[in-house]
Scaffold this active site. Structure first.
Site, mmCIF file in Angstrom:
data_model
loop_
_atom_site.group_PDB
_atom_site.id
_atom_site.type_symbol
_atom_site.label_atom_id
_atom_site.label_comp_id
_atom_site.label_asym_id
_atom_site.label_seq_id
_atom_site.Cartn_x
_atom_site.Cartn_y
_atom_site.Cartn_z
ATOM 1 N N ASP A 37 52.039 89.625 35.526
ATOM 2 C CA ASP A 37 51.571 90.164 36.812
ATOM 3 C C ASP A 37 52.074 91.592 36.957
ATOM 4 O O ASP A 37 53.204 91.902 36.553
ATOM 5 C CB ASP A 37 52.108 89.286 37.966
ATOM 6 C CG ASP A 37 51.268 89.419 39.228
ATOM 7 O OD1 ASP A 37 51.210 90.531 39.780
ATOM 8 O OD2 ASP A 37 50.672 88.413 39.658
ATOM 9 N N ASN A 38 51.239 92.474 37.521
ATOM 10 C CA ASN A 38 51.720 93.851 37.749
ATOM 11 C C ASN A 38 52.286 94.016 39.167
ATOM 12 O O ASN A 38 52.659 95.112 39.561
ATOM 13 C CB ASN A 38 50.614 94.878 37.480
ATOM 14 C CG ASN A 38 49.500 94.839 38.505
ATOM 15 O OD1 ASN A 38 49.503 94.004 39.413
ATOM 16 N ND2 ASN A 38 48.550 95.749 38.370
ATOM 17 N N ILE A 60 47.068 93.653 32.925
ATOM 18 C CA ILE A 60 46.017 93.074 32.069
ATOM 19 C C ILE A 60 45.174 94.159 31.400
ATOM 20 O O ILE A 60 44.440 93.879 30.466
ATOM 21 C CB ILE A 60 45.087 92.102 32.835
ATOM 22 C CG1 ILE A 60 44.478 92.765 34.078
ATOM 23 C CG2 ILE A 60 45.830 90.816 33.189
ATOM 24 C CD1 ILE A 60 43.276 92.027 34.652
ATOM 25 N N TYR A 147 32.292 93.856 42.843
ATOM 26 C CA TYR A 147 33.212 92.734 42.594
ATOM 27 C C TYR A 147 32.445 91.505 42.088
ATOM 28 O O TYR A 147 32.810 90.894 41.077
ATOM 29 C CB TYR A 147 33.974 92.411 43.882
ATOM 30 C CG TYR A 147 34.795 91.130 43.829
ATOM 31 C CD1 TYR A 147 36.072 91.116 43.269
ATOM 32 C CD2 TYR A 147 34.289 89.927 44.338
ATOM 33 C CE1 TYR A 147 36.816 89.938 43.218
ATOM 34 C CE2 TYR A 147 35.022 88.758 44.296
ATOM 35 C CZ TYR A 147 36.282 88.764 43.732
ATOM 36 O OH TYR A 147 37.015 87.602 43.683
ATOM 37 N N LYS A 151 32.558 89.718 38.248
ATOM 38 C CA LYS A 151 32.847 88.309 37.957
ATOM 39 C C LYS A 151 31.707 87.690 37.143
ATOM 40 O O LYS A 151 31.928 86.863 36.267
ATOM 41 C CB LYS A 151 33.061 87.524 39.263
ATOM 42 C CG LYS A 151 34.310 87.951 40.043
ATOM 43 C CD LYS A 151 35.568 87.520 39.328
ATOM 44 C CE LYS A 151 36.826 87.768 40.145
ATOM 45 N NZ LYS A 151 38.040 87.417 39.404
ATOM 46 N N ILE A 206 39.184 88.666 65.685
ATOM 47 C CA ILE A 206 38.027 89.575 65.636
ATOM 48 C C ILE A 206 36.948 89.005 64.723
ATOM 49 O O ILE A 206 37.217 88.638 63.579
ATOM 50 C CB ILE A 206 38.464 90.973 65.156
ATOM 51 C CG1 ILE A 206 39.373 91.584 66.230
ATOM 52 C CG2 ILE A 206 37.264 91.875 64.879
ATOM 53 C CD1 ILE A 206 40.077 92.839 65.816
ATOM 54 N N ARG A 215 30.902 79.197 56.317
ATOM 55 C CA ARG A 215 31.531 79.302 55.007
ATOM 56 C C ARG A 215 32.107 77.964 54.580
ATOM 57 O O ARG A 215 32.337 77.082 55.394
ATOM 58 C CB ARG A 215 32.693 80.333 55.047
ATOM 59 C CG ARG A 215 32.283 81.763 55.301
ATOM 60 C CD ARG A 215 31.581 82.382 54.086
ATOM 61 N NE ARG A 215 31.202 83.766 54.313
ATOM 62 C CZ ARG A 215 30.046 84.154 54.864
ATOM 63 N NH1 ARG A 215 29.166 83.263 55.283
ATOM 64 N NH2 ARG A 215 29.769 85.439 55.011
HETATM 65 N N1 LIG Z 1 41.246 83.956 47.448
HETATM 66 C C1 LIG Z 1 39.956 83.650 47.373
HETATM 67 O O1 LIG Z 1 39.343 83.167 48.347
HETATM 68 C C2 LIG Z 1 39.212 83.864 46.085
HETATM 69 C C3 LIG Z 1 37.835 83.537 46.062
HETATM 70 C C4 LIG Z 1 37.142 83.732 44.882
HETATM 71 C C5 LIG Z 1 37.778 84.208 43.748
HETATM 72 N N2 LIG Z 1 39.096 84.549 43.806
HETATM 73 C C6 LIG Z 1 39.729 85.056 42.566
HETATM 74 O O2 LIG Z 1 40.914 84.305 42.342
HETATM 75 C C7 LIG Z 1 41.869 85.126 41.653
HETATM 76 C C8 LIG Z 1 43.203 85.096 42.394
HETATM 77 O O3 LIG Z 1 42.988 85.655 43.699
HETATM 78 P P1 LIG Z 1 44.067 85.582 44.868
HETATM 79 O O4 LIG Z 1 43.331 85.288 46.117
HETATM 80 O O5 LIG Z 1 45.202 84.727 44.458
HETATM 81 O O6 LIG Z 1 44.501 87.114 44.948
HETATM 82 P P2 LIG Z 1 45.958 87.791 44.858
HETATM 83 O O7 LIG Z 1 45.766 89.256 45.137
HETATM 84 O O8 LIG Z 1 46.931 87.055 45.688
HETATM 85 O O9 LIG Z 1 46.331 87.564 43.322
HETATM 86 C C9 LIG Z 1 45.961 88.468 42.301
HETATM 87 C C10 LIG Z 1 47.188 88.686 41.440
HETATM 88 O O10 LIG Z 1 46.838 89.529 40.328
HETATM 89 C C11 LIG Z 1 47.811 90.559 40.201
HETATM 90 N N3 LIG Z 1 47.125 91.710 39.561
HETATM 91 C C12 LIG Z 1 46.139 92.476 40.106
HETATM 92 N N4 LIG Z 1 45.733 93.395 39.194
HETATM 93 C C13 LIG Z 1 46.474 93.174 38.073
HETATM 94 C C14 LIG Z 1 46.514 93.817 36.800
HETATM 95 N N5 LIG Z 1 45.720 94.857 36.501
HETATM 96 N N6 LIG Z 1 47.387 93.361 35.866
HETATM 97 C C15 LIG Z 1 48.221 92.308 36.162
HETATM 98 N N7 LIG Z 1 48.226 91.681 37.354
HETATM 99 C C16 LIG Z 1 47.356 92.118 38.300
HETATM 100 C C17 LIG Z 1 48.308 90.828 41.616
HETATM 101 O O11 LIG Z 1 49.596 91.443 41.663
HETATM 102 C C18 LIG Z 1 48.320 89.408 42.186
HETATM 103 O O12 LIG Z 1 49.541 88.754 41.912
HETATM 104 C C19 LIG Z 1 41.243 86.509 41.547
HETATM 105 O O13 LIG Z 1 40.655 86.639 40.265
HETATM 106 C C20 LIG Z 1 40.177 86.502 42.627
HETATM 107 O O14 LIG Z 1 39.133 87.401 42.320
HETATM 108 C C21 LIG Z 1 39.825 84.384 44.938
#
Ligand SMILES: NC(=O)c1ccc[n+]([C@@H]2O[C@H](COP(=O)([O-])OP(=O)(O)OC[C@H]3O[C@@H](n4cnc5c(N)ncnc54)[C@H](O)[C@@H]3O)[C@@H](O)[C@H]2O)c1
Length: 325
Positions: A37-38, A60, A147, A151, A206, A215
């Site tokens: 994780d970054n 990544i 986005y 995906k 809001i 949803r």
């Molecule tokens: N939360 C939702 O409702 C939802 C819905 C659909 C898809 N997603 C997908 O699920 C995944 C997780 O989402 P989340 O809600 O936990 O978000 P989040 O932001 O909490 O988690 C993303 C994580 O990735 C890390 N990160 C970001 N860019 C990075 C990089 N370049 N290198 C290394 N680490 C990196 C961040 O620090 C974070 O810990 C994502 O791929 C997101 O697109 C989430």
């Protein structure tokens, strides 16, 4: 407890919202876990101290970081992403470096390491405006944002690498995930986190538009179970992670008012042009492929989440380190 230490799972984005819940579940189930994780939105505090967890700070987008993190890994869960739809619209190039090139880097490295299984986060955003409801995995896919397109491209790459390099993979299209550790203050936080945050501060939630948008909200504990099951199943391809239930935003606010003991009606602002009116997913494949159905009802999930918020608020206000302005 079962000991699965011969299986070593890399979770990219493991310090984030969905990632950290999945890490907890993997550790509790006896697996060894490495997080890459970054920490751009993830937090160290989301992760436990555990003898079977090692945490690597890295990106990544870096080949060195990813190949170092992939060493000795048997299963990979790729969650790290630039998760903001609006940021992807403002800067599609930067977003694509994370969500296409970063994802491809992880997939290529996983193929080279010959991992047993790659599971990666896709999104309901690949569908765009639904042409049918509920959305099945075969429904029309016309993403409305960079986005969503990123995906969708990841799904195509995963399918291609499966045939070119024999990389078994399963892409999970998450619908609206909610639960503890979702940051309500980020510009792209889910509505559930934002509404609760406002209500607990005695402010009206809001809503953009009339609030009749509906949803499919799924609790993060159910998403973590889907991730774990997907990692150790032989199913490959694409699968919705959805409840098959929908609720509109005004109904959601009613429920949240009930659980928080508030009675604050929504404050309406003009609708956003890109907002989809209705969306919910068909969970049939989730049931057939992974034998999973969501365990948390919306009421149970929301009440758990509000309790967690209250504990956090109480902990933070009791902290001796808190400095008031
Ligand atoms: N939360 C939702 O409702 C939802 C819905 C659909 C898809 N997603 C997908 O699920 C995944 C997780 O989402 P989340 O809600 O936990 O978000 P989040 O932001 O909490 O988690 C993303 C994580 O990735 C890390 N990160 C970001 N860019 C990075 C990089 N370049 N290198 C290394 N680490 C990196 C961040 O620090 C974070 O810990 C994502 O791929 C997101 O697109 C989430």
């Amino acid at each position: 407890m079962l000991d699965h230490n011969d299986k070593r799972v890399l979770v990219t984005g493991g310090a984030g919202f969905i990632g950290s819940h999945t890490v907890d579940l993997l550790l509790a189930s006896g697996y060894s876990v490495r997080v890459l994780d970054n920490f751009s939105s993830g937090r160290q505090a989301n992760l436990p101290e555990h003898k079977h967890l090692d945490v690597m700070q890295g990106d990544i987008r870096s080949r060195e970081d990813v190949s170092a993190a992939m060493r000795g890994i048997t299963h990979c869960l790729h969650l790290a992403a630039q998760v903001s739809v609006s940021r992807s619209v403002e800067d599609p190039y930067d977003s694509a470096t994370h969500n296409i090139l970063g994802a491809l880097n992880v997939m290529q490295s996983a193929a080279q390491a010959k991992v047993t299984k790659l599971v990666y986060a896709s999104s309901a955003a690949v569908y765009g405006v639904p042409t049918q409801l509920p959305l099945t995995e075969e429904s029309c896919q016309q993403p409305l944002s960079p986005y969503g397109l990123e995906k969708w491209v990841d799904e195509r790459y995963a399918a291609l690498l499966a045939s070119l390099h024999n990389l078994p993979s399963l892409g999970l299209r998450y619908f609206n995930v909610y639960g503890p550790r979702q940051d309500p203050h980020s510009s792209y936080a889910g509505v559930v986190a934002r509404f609760i945050d406002r209500l607990l501060a005695h402010q009206a939630p809001i809503v953009y538009g009339d609030g009749h948008q509906s949803r499919d909200f799924i609790y993060v504990g159910d998403v973590a179970r889907a991730n774990l099951t997907a990692l150790f199943s032989e199913q490959c391809g694409i699968c919705n992670v959805a409840t098959g239930q929908r609720i509109n935003l005004l109904e959601l606010i009613d429920l949240l008012n009930h659980f928080t003991g508030c009675s604050l009606p929504a404050q309406h602002l003009p609708a956003k042009a890109e907002d989809i009116q209705h969306s919910y997913g068909d969970p049939q494949r989730l049931a057939e492929w992974l034998s999973l159905s969501p365990q948390w009802t919306l009421s149970e999930g929301l009440s758990e989440l509000i309790q967690d918020y209250r504990h956090t608020i109480a902990r933070e206000s009791a902290s001796p380190l808190k400095v008031s302005a």
